[in-house]
Enzyme design. Sequence first.
Site, PDB file in Angstrom:
ATOM      1  N   ASP A   1       2.827  13.161 -14.599  1.00 58.20           N
ATOM      2  CA  ASP A   1       1.605  13.920 -14.877  1.00 58.20           C
ATOM      3  C   ASP A   1       0.492  13.554 -13.895  1.00 58.20           C
ATOM      4  OD1 ASP A   1       1.569  15.063 -18.195  1.00 58.20           O
ATOM      5  OD2 ASP A   1       3.299  14.177 -17.230  1.00 58.20           O
TER       6      ASP A   1
ATOM      7  N   ASP B   1      -0.217  15.090 -21.077  1.00 57.46           N
ATOM      8  CA  ASP B   1      -0.105  13.828 -21.806  1.00 57.46           C
ATOM      9  C   ASP B   1       0.013  12.689 -20.788  1.00 57.46           C
ATOM     10  OD1 ASP B   1       2.497  14.388 -20.945  1.00 57.46           O
ATOM     11  OD2 ASP B   1       3.431  13.709 -22.808  1.00 57.46           O
TER      12      ASP B   1
END
Length: 139
Positions: free
Chosen positions: A19, A12
């Site tokens: 991330d 995500d």
Amino acid sequence: MQARKKVILDTDIGTDCDDALALALCLVSPEIDLLGVSCVYGDVSVRARIAHKLIRLSGRGDIPVYEGMSRTIMNTKKVYWAGHEGRDIVDENSEYVPNAKNAVDFIIDTIMDNDKEITVIAIGPLTNIAVAMLKEPRI
């Protein structure tokens, strides 16, 4: 020499750097053969644009990006910072073209086509993984 692990990164990716760092590590790791990135949760188009831009900046334009499920299965998790994802990172005029295949089908097809020897690194809500398992229990 040991073979590199075949990996799918399910993420995500967004405004936070965690991330993005995971994607960067996958891109430069000599132990990982990154087969693709699947995006999950919220505005998956913006998330895919972010992943695509980072991949392109790394010089690894061969890594495909797939848009996945935008909501959790129970639709109970609220998106925090809605409307801020991607701001000052990507714009609508980028080179990104959405992949015709969705993330769930990419995950299923990749696992089934590789004798199930795929490592899925899931660092976002597990919706893409759950839907893939419901759609194809053999994975």
